[in-house]
Scaffold this motif. Structure first.
Motif, PDB file in Angstrom:
ATOM      1  N   ARG A  80      35.074  14.494  52.864  1.00 45.09           N
ATOM      2  CA  ARG A  80      35.354  15.178  51.716  1.00 45.09           C
ATOM      3  C   ARG A  80      35.254  14.343  50.320  1.00 45.09           C
ATOM      4  O   ARG A  80      34.843  14.841  49.379  1.00 45.09           O
ATOM      5  CB  ARG A  80      36.783  15.600  51.848  1.00 45.09           C
ATOM      6  N   ASP A  81      35.747  12.954  50.528  1.00 46.06           N
ATOM      7  CA  ASP A  81      35.731  12.382  49.254  1.00 46.06           C
ATOM      8  C   ASP A  81      34.440  11.250  49.238  1.00 46.06           C
ATOM      9  O   ASP A  81      34.793  10.426  48.738  1.00 46.06           O
ATOM     10  CB  ASP A  81      37.096  11.468  49.094  1.00 46.06           C
ATOM     11  N   VAL A  82      33.354  11.620  50.044  1.00 48.90           N
ATOM     12  CA  VAL A  82      32.525  10.744  49.944  1.00 48.90           C
ATOM     13  C   VAL A  82      30.995  11.807  49.660  1.00 48.90           C
ATOM     14  O   VAL A  82      31.127  12.876  50.673  1.00 48.90           O
ATOM     15  CB  VAL A  82      31.915   9.968  51.331  1.00 48.90           C
ATOM     16  N   ALA A  83      30.126  11.339  48.922  1.00 49.73           N
ATOM     17  CA  ALA A  83      28.782  11.981  48.590  1.00 49.73           C
ATOM     18  C   ALA A  83      27.797  11.053  48.835  1.00 49.73           C
ATOM     19  O   ALA A  83      27.728  10.056  48.165  1.00 49.73           O
ATOM     20  CB  ALA A  83      28.890  12.627  47.373  1.00 49.73           C
ATOM     21  N   THR A  84      26.816  11.441  49.906  1.00 55.55           N
ATOM     22  CA  THR A  84      25.798  10.487  49.831  1.00 55.55           C
ATOM     23  C   THR A  84      24.336  10.932  49.338  1.00 55.55           C
ATOM     24  O   THR A  84      24.113  12.125  49.493  1.00 55.55           O
ATOM     25  CB  THR A  84      25.446  10.362  51.658  1.00 55.55           C
ATOM     26  N   VAL A 111      22.293  14.608  46.106  1.00 55.08           N
ATOM     27  CA  VAL A 111      23.348  14.400  47.207  1.00 55.08           C
ATOM     28  C   VAL A 111      22.537  15.270  48.382  1.00 55.08           C
ATOM     29  O   VAL A 111      22.284  16.412  48.315  1.00 55.08           O
ATOM     30  CB  VAL A 111      24.736  15.197  46.810  1.00 55.08           C
ATOM     31  N   THR A 112      22.521  14.429  49.430  1.00 59.91           N
ATOM     32  CA  THR A 112      21.885  15.169  50.730  1.00 59.91           C
ATOM     33  C   THR A 112      23.079  15.036  51.779  1.00 59.91           C
ATOM     34  O   THR A 112      22.760  15.877  52.911  1.00 59.91           O
ATOM     35  CB  THR A 112      21.032  14.292  51.187  1.00 59.91           C
ATOM     36  N   ARG A 113      24.116  14.688  51.874  1.00 59.37           N
ATOM     37  CA  ARG A 113      25.051  14.528  52.834  1.00 59.37           C
ATOM     38  C   ARG A 113      26.615  14.560  52.067  1.00 59.37           C
ATOM     39  O   ARG A 113      26.908  13.943  51.070  1.00 59.37           O
ATOM     40  CB  ARG A 113      24.921  13.032  53.693  1.00 59.37           C
ATOM     41  N   LYS A 114      27.562  14.920  53.021  1.00 56.43           N
ATOM     42  CA  LYS A 114      29.094  15.025  52.711  1.00 56.43           C
ATOM     43  C   LYS A 114      29.751  14.411  54.158  1.00 56.43           C
ATOM     44  O   LYS A 114      30.108  15.341  54.839  1.00 56.43           O
ATOM     45  CB  LYS A 114      29.276  16.180  52.016  1.00 56.43           C
TER      46      LYS A 114
END
Length: 409
Positions: free
Chosen positions: A311-315, A305-308
């Motif tokens: 709150r309910d998304v993880a990239t 995971v490198t980005r948020k």
């Protein structure tokens, strides 16, 4: 009978912890994507394939592995015998490396350079069998050699599709669709100097390679099971008729058939002497929903995971490792562990980033690994040079893929 449910959310979350802990125990950061094969599941799958083959040898399909150490691991299991390769250059390399002295190339080749290597090497020619379905394939071999002093082993690829109402259902492989066409080519092989007819192959892809117990598609699954039953019955008759006709010309060493999804049905045919399997060792997502066996997924890749962005998304970084075949959602990688993640409809699995949503996304933090499963077996390792082998809770080895060995087939 295969399960319709597969691993539960609890199982997948336990897997997440197991994989993360194994990576953490390495003490140093591993480059991502991190490719892992669970050898416990791999070995259990190998044993299950042998059980399903009911005493007939299983030829490992290298296309579904593409990792030399895993091919050797499969061959070390009692009941496995020989390799079904997808490229002549691959077959030559496997023989040169000492991985197998019994390699059948599953697809016809017109690679004149590789054929020239084959006919120049008595040991390779004795270990490798070419697949043909047209006289032109024999002509290409003859075009690269000065004399037929080194006999070339060939097998006939006989069409295994379902013929119904004038339609062909199944892979579009061979033009050898009836006894007369098979016998005509067999006579050409037997009568031509420098060739030995040693085998035959019937790959019933519409039986071996199509899911037939998808919970979200019960009507379609029932229709597919009907097609499979019709195919098995029709193909048994075709195999017997072709085998009887070929027996008047030569004695075959082997008759190859089937795939991971049809091992029992294919092995039950008395004409078949061996079955092929590869995807059933790693069990990608396209092999999750079969009535014939219980899936034990064994292959994963981890992305950080490198980005948020919310709150309910993880990239995660990367992720666009899609499978070949007709384009569709089923060809995309599946976020698997932790459970409760899904791709977005807008971005899907991206080359440089893949946003994930779902109940588990909020709990993920930057730096966490998300573990994916690929849709098709073996293909994912075209994107890797190293695969880590997991045994229990430990990463016990790191082995090269074909790419890691500098080979691209």
């Amino acid at each position: 009978m295969g399960t319709l449910h597969g691993p539960t959310a609890v199982d997948r979350n336990l897997l997440w912890s197991r994989l993360d802990d194994a990576v953490a125990k390495q003490g140093v950061p591993l480059p991502t994507p991190v490719f892992v094969v669970d050898t416990d599941a791999f070995d259990a799958n190998a044993d299950d394939l042998v059980r399903r083959a009911h005493g007939k040898p299983v030829r490992v399909a290298s296309k579904s592995l593409r990792v030399p150490a895993l091919i050797e691991r499969a061959l070390a299991h009692e009941g496995f015998q020989g390799v079904l390769a997808y490229s002549l250059r691959e077959a030559l390399w496997l023989h040169e490396q000492g991985i197998s002295d019994d390699v059948v190339v599953a697809y016809p080749t017109v690679d004149r350079g590789a054929l020239a290597e084959l006919v120049a090497s008595p040991s390779a020619a004795a270990a490798i069998t070419l697949m043909v379905d047209d006289v032109a394939h024999l002509d290409v071999v003859d075009s690269v050699r000065f004399s037929p002093t080194v006999p070339v082993r060939v097998a006939l690829d006989v069409d295994a599709g379902l013929q119904v109402a004038g339609q062909h259902v199944g892979p579009k492989r061979s033009p050898l669709t009836d006894v007369s066409s098979v016998v005509a080519l067999a006579r050409e092989v037997v009568g031509r100097s420098g060739f030995r007819l040693v085998g035959a192959m019937t790959y019933e892809g519409q039986v071996a390679g199509v899911q037939d117990a998808v919970p979200q598609a019960r009507t379609r699954s029932a229709m597919i099971r009907r097609i499979k039953a019709l195919s098995i019955g029709q193909l048994a008759v075709r195999r017997r008729e072709v085998a009887d006709a070929l027996a008047t010309l030569t004695d075959l060493e082997f008759w190859n058939g089937g795939g991971s999804g049809s091992v029992e049905e294919t092995a039950a045919d008395p004409v078949v002497t061996e079955v092929a399997a590869g995807s059933g060792l790693l069990v990608p997502t396209l092999f999750d929903h079969y009535r014939s066996f219980e899936p034990r997924p064994a292959s994963y890749f981890g992305l950080p995971v490198t980005r948020k962005p919310a709150r309910d998304v993880a990239t995660v970084h990367g992720g666009g490792l899609s499978a070949s075949g007709a384009a569709g959602a089923d060809r995309l990688p599946t976020p698997w562990a932790p459970a409760g993640l899904r791709l977005t409809g807008l971005e899907g699995a991206g080359e440089v980033q893949t946003p994930l949503t779902g109940p588990s996304a909020a709990a993920l933090r930057i730096g966490d690994l998300v573990w994916f499963r690929h849709a098709k077996s073996g293909e994912v390792f075209e994107h890797a040079t190293i695969v880590h082998l997991l045994a229990g809770d430990e990463l016990v080895d790191a082995v090269p893929t074909y790419r890691g060995c500098g080979q691209v087939f």
